[in-house]
Design an enzyme around this catalytic site. Structure first.
Site, PDB file in Angstrom:
ATOM      1  N   PHE A 158       0.817  -1.204   0.000  1.00 56.78           N
ATOM      2  CA  PHE A 158       0.000   0.000   0.000  1.00 56.78           C
ATOM      3  C   PHE A 158       0.857   1.264   0.000  1.00 56.78           C
ATOM      4  O   PHE A 158       1.887   1.327   0.683  1.00 56.78           O
ATOM      5  CB  PHE A 158      -0.871   0.067   1.264  1.00 56.78           C
ATOM      6  N   ASP A 159       0.389   2.285  -0.698  1.00 49.97           N
ATOM      7  CA  ASP A 159       0.755   3.662  -0.394  1.00 49.97           C
ATOM      8  C   ASP A 159       0.122   3.997   0.958  1.00 49.97           C
ATOM      9  O   ASP A 159      -0.701   3.238   1.467  1.00 49.97           O
ATOM     10  CB  ASP A 159       0.215   4.568  -1.506  1.00 49.97           C
ATOM     11  N   PHE A 160       0.475   5.143   1.546  1.00 52.51           N
ATOM     12  CA  PHE A 160      -0.113   5.460   2.855  1.00 52.51           C
ATOM     13  C   PHE A 160      -1.074   6.646   2.798  1.00 52.51           C
ATOM     14  O   PHE A 160      -2.275   6.485   2.939  1.00 52.51           O
ATOM     15  CB  PHE A 160       0.980   5.716   3.898  1.00 52.51           C
TER      16      PHE A 160
END
Length: 226
Positions: free
Chosen positions: A13-15
């Site tokens: 994931f990106d955050f």
């Protein structure tokens, strides 16, 4: 000839704007820094255009005033002080991570955020327990859309690119994923996200966390290829 079945083993994931609705606190902190040190107003769209490097990199590259260390400390002070009021815990995100973890997926984060601000958010939101690898903006030489961070995560997780999926809310996320040859998922499921219309088309787009949860096993865990 039978087709091989490629099974997704890792979800990365990106955050900001993907796992947590942190963009509002990022904007407030950056606005305060530029107001105090440069005596100029910047809006959210101008700040988004600076995204790529970590917060410290953004300040060093865009602040006219050269008191970078003081400006960086102000950023983190505001980010921490305003986090609780501006960033809400999202139970749907927690459910997603719990289900993926319970089903044996390796989980990772690849973010442009600095480790310091990410740690603040993970602590406040109680998300520390879920991730097998975390790659921040401090850990790479080249930020997204360069795939360096995703490559590092894949290596640490010991999975092949075709065994991983990368989720993000920006064109830079999707482009980095495509350069790394992983399956790409664009998300627009939090109140604030970076890209309203993807210029780089993801393999999948989800506007609901629950839709992703319900379709993940069917659509992503058994991709057949020749």
């Amino acid at each position: 000839m039978e087709k091989d079945v490629i099974v997704i083993k890792a979800v990365i994931f990106d955050f900001d704007g993907t796992l947590a609705d942190t963009l509002p606190v990022c904007f407030v902190a950056f606005e305060s820094v530029f107001r105090q040190f440069d005596n100029r107003e910047v809006n959210s769209e101008e700040i988004k255009a600076m995204f790529g490097p970590s917060e410290t990199g953004i300040i060093r590259e865009n602040l006219n005033n050269n008191n970078y260390d003081e400006a960086i400390e102000l950023y983190y002070e505001i980010y921490r002080d305003r986090h609780e009021n501006l960033v809400q815990n999202n139970e749907d995100i927690n459910t997603l991570l719990r289900r993926l973890k319970a089903n044996g997926y390796k989980l990772g984060i690849v973010t442009g955020k600095a480790r310091r601000s990410l740690d603040i958010s993970l602590d406040y939101l109680g998300l520390n327990e879920f991730f097998d690898v975390i790659i921040t903006g401090d850990d790479v030489e080249f930020p997204k859309p360069h795939p360096e961070g995703i490559y590092k995560a894949l290596e640490f997780l010991d999975v092949l690119p075709n065994e991983a999926v990368f989720l993000g809310d920006s064109d830079a996320d999707i482009l980095a994923g495509k350069k790394a040859n992983v399956l790409t998922v664009g998300v627009q499921w939090l109140p604030n996200y970076q890209t309203a219309e993807f210029n780089v088309q993801p393999d999948e787009v989800y506007r609901s966390i629950n839709d992703f949860i319900s379709s993940f096993s069917k659509r992503l865990s058994g991709v057949k290829v020749d």
